[in-house]
Design a protein around this motif. Structure first.
Motif, mmCIF file in Angstrom:
data_model
loop_
_atom_site.group_PDB
_atom_site.id
_atom_site.type_symbol
_atom_site.label_atom_id
_atom_site.label_comp_id
_atom_site.label_asym_id
_atom_site.label_seq_id
_atom_site.Cartn_x
_atom_site.Cartn_y
_atom_site.Cartn_z
ATOM 1 N N TYR A 1 0.814 -1.213 0.000
ATOM 2 C CA TYR A 1 0.000 0.000 0.000
ATOM 3 C C TYR A 1 0.848 1.264 0.000
ATOM 4 N N ASN B 1 2.971 4.249 -1.269
ATOM 5 C CA ASN B 1 3.153 5.006 -2.509
ATOM 6 C C ASN B 1 4.456 5.800 -2.386
ATOM 7 N N PHE C 1 -1.103 15.208 -4.353
ATOM 8 C CA PHE C 1 -2.175 14.882 -3.403
ATOM 9 C C PHE C 1 -2.227 15.904 -2.271
ATOM 10 N N ILE D 1 -6.898 6.843 1.097
ATOM 11 C CA ILE D 1 -5.610 7.479 0.798
ATOM 12 C C ILE D 1 -5.292 8.416 1.954
ATOM 13 N N TYR E 1 -1.763 4.340 0.088
ATOM 14 C CA TYR E 1 -2.810 4.295 -0.935
ATOM 15 C C TYR E 1 -3.384 2.878 -0.924
ATOM 16 N N LEU F 1 -5.907 0.592 -2.177
ATOM 17 C CA LEU F 1 -6.827 0.598 -3.315
ATOM 18 C C LEU F 1 -7.099 -0.821 -3.819
ATOM 19 N N ALA G 1 -9.335 6.927 -8.155
ATOM 20 C CA ALA G 1 -7.951 6.592 -7.808
ATOM 21 C C ALA G 1 -7.599 5.185 -8.279
ATOM 22 N N SER H 1 -4.746 4.295 -11.000
ATOM 23 C CA SER H 1 -3.675 3.352 -10.672
ATOM 24 C C SER H 1 -3.608 2.250 -11.727
#
Length: 206
Positions: free
Chosen positions: A7, A9, A18, A101, A166, A168, A197, A201
Motif C-alpha cells: 500500500y 506510494n 495529493f 488514501i 494508498y 486501493l 484513484a 492506478s
C-alpha cells in the motif's frame, strides 16, 4: 504510521500533488504533555534553498503555538477519499474492508516572522480565490480588516519524512472492475474518489 508494503506510494510527484489538492490537514504536537491536534490548511511550498516545506498559521488564542519550540518535531496528517468496500463485490468469499488514501508528514517547526506570514497568507488567499467569480486579494483589504492578522501565528515545517498510504484493493486486481462499478453507483464523494484513484492506478500499470 503502519503501512503494509503493497500500500506504500513512493511516487513523490504524485504524493505532492495529493497534498496540494488535499491541503486541509491536521497538525499534531504535544501541549502540556498531551497530544494536541488542530485542523488547518497546510500548504506545500519551498524555502529559500528550494527544500520542501509546509506553511500554515493558527490563532494566538490556540495554546498549541506556545509549544512550537524550534526544531521540535511535529506530525501533519492529510486525508483523502475513503470508503467501505463490500466483499459481496468479490468473485470469492472474503471479509469486507476499507479503502483510503492518507499521507503523514514528519517535520521540524519554525515560527515565521511577520513578513513571511504575510507572504504565505497572500499565497493562500490567491490559491483559493482563483475560481471565485469575483476574487478578492489581501492587497485590496483595508488596514482595519488586515489588523486581524495580528491574531495569528505563522509557521513553517521543514519536512523530514513523508509516509503515503494508498489502499486501493491491491492484490484483488481481478475484482477491480466490479468494485469500481459498485463505488460509482453509490452517491458518496469518498466512493467516487476511490473509484477514480483505482482507475488511475490501473492506467499507470498499462
Amino acid at each position: 504510521m503502519y503501512i503494509p508494503q503493497h500500500y506504500i506510494n513512493e511516487n513523490l510527484k504524485e504524493v505532492k500533488e495529493f497534498i496540494i489538492n488535499n491541503s486541509f490537514g491536521i497538525l499534531i504536537n504535544y501541549v502540556g504533555g498531551k497530544p494536541w491536534a488542530t485542523h488547518i490548511p497546510l500548504e506545500l511550498d519551498k524555502d529559500r534553498n528550494g527544500n520542501d516545506i509546509l506553511v500554515g498559521h493558527i490563532a494566538k488564542a490556540n495554546p498549541q503555538w506556545k509549544y512550537f519550540v524550534e526544531d521540535t518535531e511535529v506530525l501533519c496528517i492529510f486525508n483523502g477519499p475513503h470508503t467501505y468496500v463490500s466483499s459481496s463485490w468479490y468473485a470469492e468469499e472474503e471479509v469486507p474492508t476499507w479503502n483510503y488514501i492518507a499521507v503523514h508528514i514528519h517535520g521540524k517547526i519554525k515560527i515565521q516572522d511577520e513578513q513571511a506570514l504575510m507572504a504565505s497568507l497572500h499565497k493562500l488567499v490567491d490559491k483559493y480565490e482563483r475560481q471565485s467569480e469575483k476574487p478578492i486579494s489581501l492587497n485590496n483589504l483595508s488596514k482595519n480588516t488586515l489588523r486581524q492578522v495580528k491574531g495569528v501565528i505563522g509557521f513553517e515545517i521543514h519536512i523530514k519524512e513523508i509516509q503515503a498510504a494508498y489502499k486501493l484493493s491491491q492484490g484483488r486486481e481481478h475484482d477491480h472492475p466490479k468494485i469500481i462499478k459498485e463505488l460509482e453507483k453509490r452517491n458518496t464523494s469518498g466512493g467516487h474518489g476511490i473509484a477514480e484513484a483505482m482507475k488511475k492506478s490501473k492506467n499507470k500499470k498499462k
